[in-house]
Design an enzyme around this catalytic site. Structure first.
Site, PDB file in Angstrom:
ATOM      1  N   LYS A  14      26.305  77.622  69.384  1.00 40.16           N
ATOM      2  CA  LYS A  14      25.523  78.433  68.446  1.00 40.16           C
ATOM      3  C   LYS A  14      24.089  77.923  68.324  1.00 40.16           C
ATOM      4  O   LYS A  14      23.147  78.705  68.350  1.00 40.16           O
ATOM      5  CB  LYS A  14      26.164  78.414  67.043  1.00 40.16           C
ATOM      6  CG  LYS A  14      27.562  78.997  66.979  1.00 40.16           C
ATOM      7  CD  LYS A  14      28.067  79.088  65.538  1.00 40.16           C
ATOM      8  CE  LYS A  14      28.282  77.740  64.882  1.00 40.16           C
ATOM      9  NZ  LYS A  14      29.493  77.034  65.323  1.00 40.16           N
ATOM     10  N   ARG A  90      31.151  81.584  57.217  1.00 37.25           N
ATOM     11  CA  ARG A  90      32.296  80.844  57.746  1.00 37.25           C
ATOM     12  C   ARG A  90      33.600  81.187  57.040  1.00 37.25           C
ATOM     13  O   ARG A  90      34.642  80.634  57.375  1.00 37.25           O
ATOM     14  CB  ARG A  90      32.023  79.359  57.550  1.00 37.25           C
ATOM     15  CG  ARG A  90      31.801  78.570  58.840  1.00 37.25           C
ATOM     16  CD  ARG A  90      31.490  77.143  58.427  1.00 37.25           C
ATOM     17  NE  ARG A  90      31.577  76.195  59.479  1.00 37.25           N
ATOM     18  CZ  ARG A  90      30.550  75.788  60.216  1.00 37.25           C
ATOM     19  NH1 ARG A  90      29.361  76.323  60.066  1.00 37.25           N
ATOM     20  NH2 ARG A  90      30.729  74.855  61.110  1.00 37.25           N
ATOM     21  N   ARG A 129      29.048  65.208  72.796  1.00 40.00           N
ATOM     22  CA  ARG A 129      27.893  65.291  71.898  1.00 40.00           C
ATOM     23  C   ARG A 129      27.880  64.123  70.913  1.00 40.00           C
ATOM     24  O   ARG A 129      26.822  63.599  70.566  1.00 40.00           O
ATOM     25  CB  ARG A 129      27.931  66.625  71.127  1.00 40.00           C
ATOM     26  CG  ARG A 129      26.751  66.819  70.191  1.00 40.00           C
ATOM     27  CD  ARG A 129      26.743  68.204  69.568  1.00 40.00           C
ATOM     28  NE  ARG A 129      27.482  68.251  68.317  1.00 40.00           N
ATOM     29  CZ  ARG A 129      27.693  69.359  67.606  1.00 40.00           C
ATOM     30  NH1 ARG A 129      27.247  70.519  68.026  1.00 40.00           N
ATOM     31  NH2 ARG A 129      28.368  69.318  66.474  1.00 40.00           N
ATOM     32  N   ARG A 135      26.024  62.231  64.482  1.00 43.06           N
ATOM     33  CA  ARG A 135      26.653  62.946  63.363  1.00 43.06           C
ATOM     34  C   ARG A 135      27.981  62.293  63.002  1.00 43.06           C
ATOM     35  O   ARG A 135      28.839  62.102  63.848  1.00 43.06           O
ATOM     36  CB  ARG A 135      26.876  64.423  63.745  1.00 43.06           C
ATOM     37  CG  ARG A 135      25.656  65.273  63.472  1.00 43.06           C
ATOM     38  CD  ARG A 135      25.847  66.696  63.914  1.00 43.06           C
ATOM     39  NE  ARG A 135      27.045  67.335  63.363  1.00 43.06           N
ATOM     40  CZ  ARG A 135      27.260  68.638  63.423  1.00 43.06           C
ATOM     41  NH1 ARG A 135      26.376  69.426  63.994  1.00 43.06           N
ATOM     42  NH2 ARG A 135      28.356  69.145  62.920  1.00 43.06           N
ATOM     43  N   ARG A 146      37.948  70.053  62.259  1.00 48.11           N
ATOM     44  CA  ARG A 146      36.983  71.162  62.193  1.00 48.11           C
ATOM     45  C   ARG A 146      37.475  72.357  63.010  1.00 48.11           C
ATOM     46  O   ARG A 146      37.301  73.503  62.588  1.00 48.11           O
ATOM     47  CB  ARG A 146      35.604  70.708  62.688  1.00 48.11           C
ATOM     48  CG  ARG A 146      34.832  69.943  61.605  1.00 48.11           C
ATOM     49  CD  ARG A 146      33.792  69.002  62.178  1.00 48.11           C
ATOM     50  NE  ARG A 146      32.787  69.666  62.975  1.00 48.11           N
ATOM     51  CZ  ARG A 146      32.115  69.064  63.970  1.00 48.11           C
ATOM     52  NH1 ARG A 146      32.353  67.802  64.276  1.00 48.11           N
ATOM     53  NH2 ARG A 146      31.203  69.723  64.629  1.00 48.11           N
TER      54      ARG A 146
END
Ligand code: ADP
Length: 191
Positions: A14, A90, A129, A135, A146
């Site tokens: 995204k 969401r 990532r 993060r 998630r």
């Protein structure tokens, strides 16, 4: 206005595709994840509340997120050609709230781009990532959570936009440029 919802599970691309869209269509971008991380970095009360949920891979409560979108729209509508909503809505409640907020400005979502990527590929991408993103939610346990939160709470949003006649499914696997070309076709069809 050209209002685009860019949608898909965590790791579906995204953010990357939003950057491409912003350049091509000159739109304003709102990423609820980025806004929340900014709240955390600047040590606000909202940030502290958000962090508790984000570190567990859970969603931040709807009213917090809808409040953020409300003030974003308040600042931007009338000044921009359109908006890309990234990481929002969401939940179905968020999608309903967006529809009603936009209708108060006499506008609506133009298209919802649903990036489709298999769970196994998401896990590989996000673990990769995590090596550089810094993060705190890009670790294997939280990533799995998630993805399962996405499947349980976020996926129903697809049906909301399908019923609303706004759904465009995009295959999110392959070369970034090829995926962007598919996205542009869907956007140009509603422009
Ligand atoms: P990703 O799509 O990779 O999960 P985001 O940056 O969009 O990354 O979101 C990170 C986290 O921020 C989510 O796991 C969730 O806790 C929170 N968050 C972001 N957007 C929303 C939203 N619209 N509603 C609820 N929580 C959100």
């Amino acid at each position: 206005m050209l209002n685009i919802v860019i949608f898909g599970p965590p790791g579906s691309g995204k953010g990357t595709q939003s950057e491409n869209l912003i350049k091509k269509y000159e739109l304003e971008h709102i990423s609820t994840g980025d806004l929340l991380r900014h709240e955390i970095e600047t040590n606000t009360q909202l940030g502290a509340l958000a962090k508790k949920h984000m570190d567990k891979g859970e969603l931040v409560p709807d009213e917090v997120i809808i409040g953020m979108i409300d003030s974003f729209l308040d600042k931007n509508i009338g000044k921009v050609k359109g908006v890309i909503f990234d990481g929002f809505p969401r939940t179905v409640a968020q999608a309903e709230a967006l529809k009603s907020l936009l209708s108060s400005y006499k506008t609506d979502v133009s298209v919802m781009l649903n990036l489709e990527v298999p769970d196994a590929e998401l896990l590989t991408r996000l673990i990769e990532r995590g090596k550089t993103s810094g993060r705190s939610d890009d670790n294997e346990e939280t990533i799995k959570k998630r993805i399962s939160v996405y499947n349980a709470q976020t996926k129903p949003v697809i049906d909301f936009y399908k019923k609303d006649g706004k759904l465009a499914n995009i295959k999110g696997v392959g070369a970034i440029d090829a995926i962007f070309a598919e996205i542009c076709k869907a956007v140009d069809a509603v422009k």
